[in-house]
Design an enzyme around this catalytic site. Structure first.
Site, PDB file in Angstrom:
ATOM      1  N   SER A 153      37.689  33.391  31.932  1.00 59.61           N
ATOM      2  CA  SER A 153      37.812  34.800  32.287  1.00 59.61           C
ATOM      3  C   SER A 153      38.991  35.372  31.522  1.00 59.61           C
ATOM      4  O   SER A 153      39.894  34.634  31.100  1.00 59.61           O
ATOM      5  CB  SER A 153      38.048  34.941  33.791  1.00 59.61           C
ATOM      6  OG  SER A 153      38.479  36.241  34.134  1.00 59.61           O
ATOM      7  N   TYR A 166      43.075  32.234  41.152  1.00 57.77           N
ATOM      8  CA  TYR A 166      42.002  32.508  40.197  1.00 57.77           C
ATOM      9  C   TYR A 166      42.534  32.457  38.767  1.00 57.77           C
ATOM     10  O   TYR A 166      41.932  31.828  37.883  1.00 57.77           O
ATOM     11  CB  TYR A 166      41.393  33.878  40.496  1.00 57.77           C
ATOM     12  CG  TYR A 166      40.154  34.183  39.685  1.00 57.77           C
ATOM     13  CD1 TYR A 166      38.926  33.635  40.024  1.00 57.77           C
ATOM     14  CD2 TYR A 166      40.209  35.025  38.577  1.00 57.77           C
ATOM     15  CE1 TYR A 166      37.781  33.910  39.290  1.00 57.77           C
ATOM     16  CE2 TYR A 166      39.070  35.303  37.831  1.00 57.77           C
ATOM     17  CZ  TYR A 166      37.868  34.750  38.196  1.00 57.77           C
ATOM     18  OH  TYR A 166      36.735  35.026  37.449  1.00 57.77           O
ATOM     19  N   LYS A 170      41.393  29.712  35.800  1.00 60.44           N
ATOM     20  CA  LYS A 170      40.765  30.132  34.550  1.00 60.44           C
ATOM     21  C   LYS A 170      41.644  29.824  33.340  1.00 60.44           C
ATOM     22  O   LYS A 170      41.130  29.535  32.248  1.00 60.44           O
ATOM     23  CB  LYS A 170      40.415  31.617  34.609  1.00 60.44           C
ATOM     24  CG  LYS A 170      39.350  31.938  35.664  1.00 60.44           C
ATOM     25  CD  LYS A 170      38.059  31.161  35.426  1.00 60.44           C
ATOM     26  CE  LYS A 170      36.953  31.559  36.380  1.00 60.44           C
ATOM     27  NZ  LYS A 170      35.686  30.848  36.127  1.00 60.44           N
TER      28      LYS A 170
END
Length: 284
Positions: A153, A166, A170
């Protein structure tokens, strides 16, 4: 209509896609089938994986569903065995896509259980996938195109506040992909890492995101690319032998600024977040 074989890597592949029940994973699976690939659709949600298989079969493609929790190494190993059995040989393309969303609380307030859940799927999932499938891709032989696509991401370099778990997961996938590409250089096995910004998927609804952050993400997601467009762009990048796929302009700009002015980039992200939090209707 399902297309026939092509010399391009993503065409006529024997592909395994994790998280294929919805979102980008489902889009990858359907697009691969359009390119004449046979697809193992893996997901922790059996019904969702079956729906993707039905969509592919309805278009004349070949696919099968396999249950897999990517955070469990034994299940990823079983996925590899099931794929080999169904294909009759080792897979030639593996897409480590399964992922979840998490965010809305700062470091120190986000529960460690949510950290473990996020890292278990988003980071350990691709680690398990690369650990299990890379040796199989090596063994598949140089007569067929082979490769791995890892879904990261723009969060991997974006450092958005209140998205730490998160972001970290990533960032790990990005580093994993770069390291794997270096290790596989000259072997004929391609590696591509996908780093999109906002994509129209159900990741917020199925994740662990606070109501306020989820509402903001959904507003931005309305302006995002479709999962189908992102999957096509990524497979085309993989076909060209590209390591990085950043489908949207904002991801490309962010990546460039972060590389050439990292401190300025990070400070700006923080200031923008504080300014947004101070707007009417926002509360900490």
């Amino acid at each position: 209509m399902i297309l026939g074989r092509s010399p391009k890597r993503s065409h006529g592949a024997s592909a395994v896609v994790t998280g294929a029940g919805s979102g980008i994973g489902a889009a990858f699976a359907v697009e691969l089938a359009r390119r004449g690939s046979a697809v193992v659709c893996s997901d922790i949600d059996d019904e969702a994986a079956a729906r993707t298989v039905e969509a592919i079969a309805g278009a004349g493609g070949r696919a099968t569903a396999v249950h897999c929790d990517v955070s469990a190494i034994d299940e990823v190993a079983a996925l590899a065995e099931a794929a080999q059995s169904w294909f009759g040989h080792s897979p030639t393309l593996v897409i480590n896509n399964a992922g979840v969303g998490a965010g809305g609380l700062p470091i120190g307030e986000m529960a460690l259980d949510d950290w473990n859940w996020t890292l278990g799927i988003n980071l350990w999932g691709p680690i398990h996938g690369c650990h299990v499938f890379t040796p199989l891709l090596r063994e598949a032989g140089s007569d067929r195109p082979r490769g791995i696509i890892n879904v990261a991401s723009a969060a991997s370099f974006g450092a958005a506040p209140e998205m730490a778990a998160y972001n970290v997961s990533k960032a790990g996938v990005l580093s994993l992909s770069e390291t794997l590409a270096a290790e596989l250089s000259g072997t004929g096995i391609g590696v591509t890492v996908l780093c999109p910004t906002f994509v129209k998927t159900n990741i917020v609804e199925s994740g662990r995101v606070t109501a306020q952050s989820g509402e903001a993400a959904n507003r931005l997601m309305r302006f995002g690319f479709s999962a189908e467009r992102v999957a096509r762009d990524c497979l085309d990048t993989y076909d060209r032998g590209g390591l990085y796929c950043m489908p949207q302009l904002d991801a490309k700009i962010g990546w460039s600024v972060k590389r050439f002015a990292p401190e300025t980039f990070t400070r700006t992200i923080g200031l923008a977040f504080r300014a947004s939090a101070a707007l009417p209707g926002r509360s900490d």
